[in-house]
Design a protein around this motif. Structure first.
Motif, short mmCIF file in Angstrom:
data_model
loop_
_atom_site.label_atom_id
_atom_site.label_comp_id
_atom_site.label_asym_id
_atom_site.label_seq_id
_atom_site.Cartn_x
_atom_site.Cartn_y
_atom_site.Cartn_z
N GLU A 186 0.82 -1.22 0.00
CA GLU A 186 0.00 0.00 0.00
C GLU A 186 0.85 1.26 0.00
N ALA A 187 2.07 1.16 0.54
CA ALA A 187 2.95 2.34 0.63
C ALA A 187 3.73 2.57 -0.66
N LEU A 188 3.81 1.55 -1.52
CA LEU A 188 4.66 1.64 -2.70
C LEU A 188 4.28 2.76 -3.67
N PRO A 189 2.98 2.98 -4.00
CA PRO A 189 2.65 4.04 -4.97
C PRO A 189 3.14 5.42 -4.55
N LEU A 190 3.00 5.75 -3.26
CA LEU A 190 3.42 7.06 -2.80
C LEU A 190 4.93 7.22 -2.92
N GLN A 191 5.68 6.13 -2.67
CA GLN A 191 7.12 6.20 -2.82
C GLN A 191 7.50 6.54 -4.26
N LEU A 192 6.79 5.96 -5.20
CA LEU A 192 7.07 6.23 -6.62
C LEU A 192 6.88 7.71 -6.95
N THR A 193 5.80 8.28 -6.46
CA THR A 193 5.56 9.70 -6.76
C THR A 193 6.65 10.57 -6.16
N ARG A 194 7.16 10.17 -5.01
CA ARG A 194 8.12 11.04 -4.32
C ARG A 194 9.50 11.01 -4.93
N ALA A 212 1.45 13.76 -7.43
CA ALA A 212 1.68 14.44 -6.16
C ALA A 212 0.55 15.39 -5.83
N ALA A 213 0.03 16.09 -6.82
CA ALA A 213 -1.09 17.01 -6.56
C ALA A 213 -2.30 16.24 -6.04
N LEU A 214 -2.54 15.05 -6.56
CA LEU A 214 -3.69 14.27 -6.12
C LEU A 214 -3.55 13.82 -4.66
N VAL A 215 -2.32 13.54 -4.25
CA VAL A 215 -2.12 13.08 -2.86
C VAL A 215 -1.85 14.22 -1.90
N GLY A 216 -1.93 15.45 -2.40
CA GLY A 216 -1.79 16.62 -1.53
C GLY A 216 -0.38 17.06 -1.27
N SER A 262 -5.70 8.92 -1.34
CA SER A 262 -4.74 7.87 -0.99
C SER A 262 -4.69 6.89 -2.16
N LEU A 263 -3.52 6.73 -2.73
CA LEU A 263 -3.38 5.91 -3.94
C LEU A 263 -3.48 4.43 -3.59
N ALA A 264 -4.27 3.71 -4.37
CA ALA A 264 -4.36 2.26 -4.23
C ALA A 264 -3.21 1.62 -4.99
N PRO A 265 -2.94 0.32 -4.75
CA PRO A 265 -1.87 -0.35 -5.49
C PRO A 265 -2.02 -0.17 -7.00
N LYS A 266 -0.93 0.14 -7.63
CA LYS A 266 -0.75 0.40 -9.07
C LYS A 266 -1.19 1.80 -9.50
#
Length: 519
Positions: free
Chosen positions: A83-91, A164-168, A194-198
């Protein structure tokens, strides 16, 4: 209520094929978007997201969901970190540089990404599409640096700013000011997504930046071809040239569709002009062969439209999920080769328009070739003529802009670089090609602005020499429109303001009436 909340017209996304003009309308006319209202379409989107969840629950391996990204596809991600992986990608992709995309360019990018994900095989939830639509409709515009994409695996770094804009996270432009994305969502009464997997991968692993920019480039190039035709007709009148060079017999004998179309545009603008051989039996190439030059661009636009719209209406991320069978397909639809080649071709065709217009400009300012017009198109009185220089400096500037446009025609698509530990070892450079094309368009529009002012001045000088000169109605209307904003140049004056005002009309596709621009 903010101005952007008042626009009534909408473009429907999902369940239908979009045209370039739809993206341009969203970007430039600030059209709102609405998602398809067909329940079966929405159910299909949801089914893809549900099937992905089912595969995760079964312990299946899915790239970018239970594995690392790119060369790290061999790295397994523990279920507790999925669940944490998508946010890591954006960052970690937040490393773009260069000038930020304009508001219009940003809107085109978001619209292109929304269109691709609405195809329905990316495994994202409907809420993700709704939030992308919110970015457009409420004009929450991420600040997207223009540099940092190699065009495969898609436009990862620039699209990370949309995610990133979508996740604030990161800055956005909202209500005319810069603010944190989270604050914009708070103002709208919504929580960041909150981004779901993929979903991070689906947002970023695609060709939306190059495709959105390509849509804008197409519209501007099409307008320029029509303007180049009109300026050729004006230059023909200014030079006391021959309308017979555009007779349909000539173009029926060499039936390239774009060439014939360009000749027809010029012929319509010269309708009613007598065709007695004037100063020369044959006008110089930049006049006589103008349809052959403009026609190349017109014909190129036909296949460029095909390729850009195919890319726009495609699923171009990886992996893809069949919402009917549940199968997951790992491929390379993120490769932007078609857009790269289209933009490389378009920038060459457009630069040729700059060269054509600059050559016509050179003829009308030079009293050795202009068939009686004053040197440098000066409108000064005989007494003041020795100290007036008319359009001399404008033609020098036009030559500089043309040279720069021609220099930028080096194709970007052949400069593939191996990157990301040789996983991305053949890449498209499509976004660089699109950016180059937009720069060539700007330079060519500057040449067109200079040529427009000069040809209008030249026709008015021709009328002063021969009041019986026949000016067909379309050209007279065009001259009046230009003259309202830029009066006749009698005494020398700075023309920068005139040029900038005209450039805004050209780049906004507002100078030519009756074109295909959608306002």
């Amino acid at each position: 209520m903010a101005e952007h909340d008042l626009k009534p017209a909408t473009v429907t996304v999902g369940g239908r094929r979009l045209a370039i003009e739809d993206i341009v309308a969203i970007a430039t006319a600030r059209r709102r978007v609405t998602l398809c209202g067909d329940p079966s379409w929405r159910a299909r989107i949801q089914r893809g997201a549900d099937l992905l969840r089912e595969r995760l629950a079964s312990g299946a391996t899915v790239y970018g969901v239970t594995t690392g990204y790119g060369d790290a596809c061999v790295v397994d991600v523990p279920m507790e970190l999925v669940e944490a992986l998508p946010l890591q990608l954006t960052r970690y992709h937040g490393c773009g540089m260069g000038a930020y995309l304009s508001d219009e360019e940003t809107l085109a990018v978001i619209a292109a990404r929304l269109t691709s994900l609405a195809y329905g095989v990316s495994g994202v939830r409907p809420v993700l599409l709704e939030r992308l639509a919110d970015l457009i409709n409420h004009r929450v515009l991420p600040r997207i640096p223009s540099e940092g994409s190699v065009g495969a695996s898609g436009d990862l770094t620039p699209l990370s700013y949309v995610a990133a804009a979508l996740v604030g996270e990161r800055e956005v432009s909202f209500d005319g000011a810069l603010c944190d994305a989270r604050d914009a969502w708070t103002t709208l009464g919504q929580a960041p997504l909150s981004l779901a997997p993929k979903e991070g991968l689906a947002l970023m692993n695609g060709t939306a930046v190059m495709t959105g920019l390509a849509c804008l480039a197409f519209a501007r190039a099409e307008h320029l071809t029509r303007l180049a035709c009109r300026l050729t007709a004006l230059a023909t009148v200014a030079l006391d040239g021959r309308a017979a060079h555009f007779d349909p017999f000539i173009f029926d004998a060499k039936p390239h569709a774009g060439q014939s179309e360009a000749a027809a545009f010029i012929r319509a603008d010269l309708a009613g002009r007598p065709d007695t051989p004037g100063h020369r039996l044959q006008d110089r190439y930049s006049i006589r062969c103008a349809p052959h030059v403009i026609g190349v661009a017109r014909d190129a636009l036909s296949w460029i439209r095909r390729d850009v719209e195919n890319e726009l209406n495609s699923a171009n991320d990886n992996p893809l999920i069949d919402p009917d069978s549940g199968d997951v397909y790992h491929g390379g639809n993120f490769y932007g080769g078609h857009i790269a080649f289209a933009m490389d071709a378009l920038k060459t065709a457009v630069a040729n328009l700059a060269d054509l217009m600059d050559r016509q400009f050179a003829l009308i300012v030079d009293d050795k070739f202009s068939n009686g017009l004053p040197r440098n198109l000066s409108g000064a009185s005989r007494e003041r003529a020795p100290i007036n220089h008319g359009f001399k400096a404008v033609q020098i500037s036009s030559s500089a802009w043309t040279a720069e446009a021609l220099k930028l025609t080096m194709p970007a698509s052949v400069f593939s670089r191996s990157t990301e530990a040789h996983n991305q070892d053949k890449v498209s450079m499509g976004t660089i090609a699109a950016r180059d094309c937009l720069r060539v368009l700007t330079l060519t529009e500057q040449v067109a602005a200079a040529h427009t002012l000069a040809t209008v001045q030249a026709v008015r000088l021709r009328l002063a020499l021969n009041p019986a000169t026949r000016i067909p109605a379309p050209l007279r209307t065009f001259i009046d429109s230009v003259s309202e904003a830029s009066p006749f140049v009698d005494e020398d004056r700075p023309l920068e303001a005139d040029l900038r005002a005209l450039l805004a009309r050209i780049s906004g596709r507002a100078l030519m009436k009756g074109g295909r621009a959608h306002d």
